[in-house]
Motif scaffolding. Structure first.
Motif, PDB file in Angstrom:
ATOM      1  N   GLU A   1      24.692   3.206   2.082  1.00  0.00           N
ATOM      2  CA  GLU A   1      24.978   4.431   1.338  1.00  0.00           C
ATOM      3  C   GLU A   1      23.958   5.521   1.644  1.00  0.00           C
ATOM      4  N   SER A   2      23.469   5.578   2.897  1.00  0.00           N
ATOM      5  CA  SER A   2      22.426   6.554   3.233  1.00  0.00           C
ATOM      6  C   SER A   2      22.891   7.998   3.099  1.00  0.00           C
ATOM      7  N   GLY A   3      24.202   8.227   3.193  1.00  0.00           N
ATOM      8  CA  GLY A   3      24.718   9.581   3.056  1.00  0.00           C
ATOM      9  C   GLY A   3      25.023   9.984   1.631  1.00  0.00           C
ATOM     10  N   ASP A   4      24.799   9.064   0.709  1.00  0.00           N
ATOM     11  CA  ASP A   4      25.079   9.311  -0.711  1.00  0.00           C
ATOM     12  C   ASP A   4      23.762   9.340  -1.463  1.00  0.00           C
ATOM     13  N   ALA A   5      23.574  10.321  -2.323  1.00  0.00           N
ATOM     14  CA  ALA A   5      22.325  10.438  -3.089  1.00  0.00           C
ATOM     15  C   ALA A   5      22.066   9.197  -3.923  1.00  0.00           C
ATOM     16  N   ARG A   6      23.123   8.495  -4.314  1.00  0.00           N
ATOM     17  CA  ARG A   6      22.956   7.290  -5.129  1.00  0.00           C
ATOM     18  C   ARG A   6      22.379   6.127  -4.323  1.00  0.00           C
ATOM     19  N   GLY A   7      22.383   6.242  -3.004  1.00  0.00           N
ATOM     20  CA  GLY A   7      21.817   5.198  -2.171  1.00  0.00           C
ATOM     21  C   GLY A   7      20.303   5.265  -2.057  1.00  0.00           C
ATOM     22  N   TRP A   8      19.707   6.315  -2.603  1.00  0.00           N
ATOM     23  CA  TRP A   8      18.258   6.515  -2.493  1.00  0.00           C
ATOM     24  C   TRP A   8      17.563   6.255  -3.822  1.00  0.00           C
ATOM     25  N   GLY A   9      16.341   5.776  -3.736  1.00  0.00           N
ATOM     26  CA  GLY A   9      15.528   5.543  -4.920  1.00  0.00           C
ATOM     27  C   GLY A   9      14.323   6.457  -4.924  1.00  0.00           C
ATOM     28  N   THR A  10      13.741   6.639  -6.111  1.00  0.00           N
ATOM     29  CA  THR A  10      12.580   7.508  -6.272  1.00  0.00           C
ATOM     30  C   THR A  10      11.373   6.689  -6.717  1.00  0.00           C
ATOM     31  N   ILE A  11      10.230   6.987  -6.124  1.00  0.00           N
ATOM     32  CA  ILE A  11       8.966   6.334  -6.450  1.00  0.00           C
ATOM     33  C   ILE A  11       8.056   7.344  -7.131  1.00  0.00           C
ATOM     34  N   LYS A  12       7.459   6.948  -8.237  1.00  0.00           N
ATOM     35  CA  LYS A  12       6.465   7.773  -8.914  1.00  0.00           C
ATOM     36  C   LYS A  12       5.229   6.914  -9.186  1.00  0.00           C
ATOM     37  N   ILE A  13       4.055   7.428  -8.805  1.00  0.00           N
ATOM     38  CA  ILE A  13       2.810   6.685  -8.981  1.00  0.00           C
ATOM     39  C   ILE A  13       1.762   7.608  -9.572  1.00  0.00           C
ATOM     40  N   ASN A  14       1.141   7.180 -10.655  1.00  0.00           N
ATOM     41  CA  ASN A  14       0.021   7.898 -11.249  1.00  0.00           C
ATOM     42  C   ASN A  14      -1.233   7.045 -11.085  1.00  0.00           C
ATOM     43  N   VAL A  15      -2.188   7.534 -10.304  1.00  0.00           N
ATOM     44  CA  VAL A  15      -3.388   6.778  -9.972  1.00  0.00           C
ATOM     45  C   VAL A  15      -4.565   7.252 -10.798  1.00  0.00           C
ATOM     46  N   ASP A  16      -5.224   6.311 -11.488  1.00  0.00           N
ATOM     47  CA  ASP A  16      -6.426   6.593 -12.263  1.00  0.00           C
ATOM     48  C   ASP A  16      -7.601   5.941 -11.553  1.00  0.00           C
ATOM     49  N   ASN A  17      -8.744   5.882 -12.232  1.00  0.00           N
ATOM     50  CA  ASN A  17      -9.955   5.342 -11.603  1.00  0.00           C
ATOM     51  C   ASN A  17      -9.801   3.895 -11.186  1.00  0.00           C
ATOM     52  N   ALA A  18      -9.323   3.041 -12.067  1.00  0.00           N
ATOM     53  CA  ALA A  18      -9.238   1.614 -11.752  1.00  0.00           C
ATOM     54  C   ALA A  18      -7.844   1.045 -11.960  1.00  0.00           C
ATOM     55  N   SER A  19      -6.864   1.893 -12.167  1.00  0.00           N
ATOM     56  CA  SER A  19      -5.514   1.417 -12.439  1.00  0.00           C
ATOM     57  C   SER A  19      -4.493   2.439 -11.957  1.00  0.00           C
ATOM     58  N   ALA A  20      -3.230   2.085 -12.090  1.00  0.00           N
ATOM     59  CA  ALA A  20      -2.150   2.993 -11.716  1.00  0.00           C
ATOM     60  C   ALA A  20      -0.896   2.598 -12.474  1.00  0.00           C
ATOM     61  N   ASN A  21      -0.021   3.560 -12.666  1.00  0.00           N
ATOM     62  CA  ASN A  21       1.295   3.319 -13.244  1.00  0.00           C
ATOM     63  C   ASN A  21       2.338   3.562 -12.162  1.00  0.00           C
ATOM     64  N   PHE A  22       3.196   2.604 -11.978  1.00  0.00           N
ATOM     65  CA  PHE A  22       4.212   2.666 -10.931  1.00  0.00           C
ATOM     66  C   PHE A  22       5.589   2.685 -11.578  1.00  0.00           C
ATOM     67  N   GLN A  23       6.442   3.604 -11.098  1.00  0.00           N
ATOM     68  CA  GLN A  23       7.804   3.691 -11.616  1.00  0.00           C
ATOM     69  C   GLN A  23       8.777   3.822 -10.458  1.00  0.00           C
ATOM     70  N   LEU A  24       9.821   3.025 -10.485  1.00  0.00           N
ATOM     71  CA  LEU A  24      10.860   3.044  -9.458  1.00  0.00           C
ATOM     72  C   LEU A  24      12.204   3.244 -10.144  1.00  0.00           C
TER      73      LEU A  24
END
Length: 228
Positions: A140-163
């Motif tokens: 589904e590469s031609g369809d927006a629904r075939g793609w996922g989004t990555i969000k990462i918030n990096v702190d000093n010793a940790s991070a929050n990851f969202q997919l």
């Protein structure tokens, strides 16, 4: 008189493994052979178990990786002589500290405390928020629904990851396990085998994760955009 732990052995006469020794990966060993090597998930800390060549005794060696330009270099920070190699290592996250436990049959042999906020200053360059995209469904590469989004918030010793994708929505709390001048490595707080790596090349950030590799079924790297 206190009982002696049956896993602990008497002082060894071997000369290869001792506290304070610095060595390179692949160095020749004379009186011992490597039985097991393992990363702990704590930044720069690993351990090895060595077997003495002349008997059935073992040595547990706690090691810290050192900066070296060409090859992996380590320093032994503690050792314990063992009667057998059937021991386990576990980690307890206590906020600002991480405790590493060495056990035999659930009995504590020794524990070590590490301050997980003591990271190199070079790691501060990664602090911030990142976004990226990956192809979740190849057909589904031609369809927006075939793609996922990555969000990462990096702190000093940790991070929050969202997919987020059409298939799943995943959030993970990460802890920093390794820092280098151009690379930072995080692991899932609940499963240290799941890792996330951000590499910086000039002003470009490259991301890879074995967690996403498992989702899409192939190993890939992805571009990240750092929010200013």
């Amino acid at each position: 008189m206190p009982k002696t732990n049956k896993a602990i052995d008497k002082i060894s006469n071997q000369k290869d493994v001792y506290i304070g020794k610095e060595f390179f990966s692949g160095d020749e060993l004379n009186s011992v052979e490597t039985f097991r090597e393992q990363k702990t998930g704590i930044d720069s800390i690993s351990y090895s178990i060595y077997k003495e060549r002349t008997n059935n005794r073992y040595i547990f060696s706690l090691e810290r990786s050192l900066k070296s330009e060409d090859v992996e270099k380590y320093r032994i920070i503690d050792t314990i002589n063992l009667r057998f190699a059937d021991v386990s290592v576990s980690i307890d996250d206590l906020g600002s500290n991480e405790i590493l436990y060495l056990k035999s049959n659930e009995k504590l042999l020794k524990k070590w405390t590490f301050d997980k906020h003591k990271f190199p200053a070079s790691g501060n360059q990664f602090t911030g928020s990142y976004t990226g995209h990956f192809l979740r469904m190849k057909e589904e590469s031609g369809d927006a629904r075939g793609w996922g989004t990555i969000k990462i918030n990096v702190d000093n010793a940790s991070a929050n990851f969202q997919l987020d994708s059409y298939v799943e929505n995943v959030k993970k709390d990460l802890i920093r396990v390794k820092t280098q001048p151009s690379k930072i490595v995080f692991a899932d707080k609940e499963d240290r085998s799941l890792t996330l790596i951000i590499t910086k090349n000039s002003n470009k950030y490259i991301f890879k994760s074995n967690f996403i590799d498992q989702l899409v079924g192939t190993r890939e790297t992805y571009k990240l955009k750092k929010d200013l």
